[in-house]
Design a protein around this motif. Structure first.
Motif: not given
Length: 423
Positions: A196, A239, A279, A281-283, A306
């Protein structure tokens, strides 16, 4: 249709040709292009304005080329921005000139960094010059409307009650948590990402720094996006580790930043409370099917990217251009449901492969960062062998990376039919 409201009866109904859910880069650009071509468009944006920090801020050469095509470059250049002709990375204390956009054709040979809200306002203001463009802020799409198995519009919650928009085509451009794609029951393939990103601002150090994309060492990766008056920064974390990081205290977080990027040690003291740190949240994911009869998903609603290389805005914009290029001839010629649906399917056919290729590269970068291979492969100072290898491969990487990052794998150009103005 299944409405979350106890009273699904709309207070107001309006009719248009294309309804776009979401006022981000994909939605506003598509609305601008369609309205310029004389096609009625309603864009529904759930927020009251575009001002939301910690969003993508990079405008790549491919998008700058489109800005030129639209004839709004003068207005674009009046927006405060930072131009980066190259992207440097500091790996284990060694500065590497990794991407050089000067190798691209003129005139756009740099990345422009500007707040996304400024770009959206520019596009929306330009679109508003057309009588065919209708932007509704504070209008949150909560469901789609169906008739005989076909999507025929959306239902939105507004300050004045429920609004129903009937449209020949509904376009979901409402981001990675797309309400519309969920309402359409579209499945996505998710690619696991081990990190993340925490986003925060830092003052510029007293000693001027060269513009640097990021600092990578065994202590972590700090992203540094230069703005005129400050640095927009990101720090990669494992993450799901944000809560435990908070439990460790701000001082420990500041120390992690200082170890990864020693030149930021003093300015990192400006982080005094967790509210300054957001924050992300990388997806990375991609819908299996981008459209159903009467509806199409584009941008993050179809494929979450990303933050690697900051290409999110540009891939969303390219989706919008491809969509407009395919839709305009249909709406000007034979706007039958079958023709509209065929054009919507063609968008996925055109944009899915270049999107998948970039996502594959992003996943590879995450794997390298996760293993720390980049740090282990380079000593400080570099060994003679490392210096020889760097001298041999960096020029090649610069050439390839400038094109891949600057343009993407299938850069779009606004077609003459789409670019033409119609009242």
């Amino acid at each position: 249709m299944n409405h979350p409201s106890a009273d699904p009866t709309p207070d107001t109904t309006l009719k248009t040709t294309v309804c776009i859910a979401g006022g981000g880069p994909a939605g506003i650009m598509l609305g601008l292009l369609l309205s310029r071509a004389g096609i009625d468009v309603v864009v529904l944006e759930k927020h009251a304005d575009f001002f939301r920090d910690f969003r993508g801020d990079t405008v790549h050469p491919s998008t700058l080329n489109l800005i030129d095509q639209l004839g709004i470059r003068e207005a674009f250049d009046r927006i405060e921005q930072t131009l980066l002709p190259r992207l440097d990375a500091v790996v284990n204390g060694v500065r590497i000139h990794a991407i050089d956009f000067a190798t691209l054709p003129e005139p756009n040979r740099a990345i422009a960094l500007m707040p996304q809200w400024d770009l959206l306002k520019l596009l929306a203001d330009e679109a508003a010059r057309s009588p065919h463009f209708d932007l509704r802020m504070n209008a949150e799409v909560i469901d789609v409307v169906r008739s005989d198995g076909r999507v025929t519009g959306v239902l939105a919650r507004t300050a004045d009650g429920l609004l129903q928009v009937d449209a020949a085509l509904t376009v979901a451009a409402d981001g990675r948590a797309s309400t519309v794609s969920k309402a359409l029951n579209l499945s996505a393939r998710a690619f696991g990402v081990p990190v993340d990103v925490t986003w925060f601002r830092l003052d510029r150090p007293a000693e001027a720094l060269p513009d640097t994309l990021g600092y990578l060492s065994s202590s972590g990766l700090v992203i540094t996006i230069p703005r005129p008056d400050y640095l927009q920064c990101g720090f990669l974390i494992a993450k799901g580790s944000f809560a435990s990081m908070q439990n460790g205290g701000l001082e420990a977080f500041r120390e992690r930043i200082a170890r990864a990027a020693p030149r930021l040690k003093e300015v990192a003291q400006g982080l005094r409370e967790w509210d300054q740190i957001k924050l992300l949240s990388v997806q990375i994911d991609r819908l299996d099917t981008w459209s159903v009869p009467g509806a199409l998903c584009i941008g993050d609603a179809a494929h979450a990217m990303s933050p690697v290389f900051g290409v999110g805005i540009n891939y969303a914009v390219q989706d919008a251009v491809a969509t407009a290029n395919l839709l305009v001839p249909v709406f000007r010629g034979d706007p039958s449901p079958a023709s509209i649906d065929a054009a919507a399917r063609a968008v996925q056919k055109r944009r899915e492969r270049p999107t998948a290729m970039m996502q594959r590269i992003q996943r590879s970068v995450h794997r390298v960062l996760g293993t720390g291979a980049g740090v282990r492969l380079l000593h400080n100072p570099p060994t003679p062998v490392e210096r020889t290898v760097l001298r041999a491969i960096i020029p090649i990487i610069r050439l390839i990376a400038a094109r891949v990052v600057g343009y993407g794998f299938r850069p779009e150009t606004i077609s003459p039919e789409t670019i033409s103005r119609r009242s």
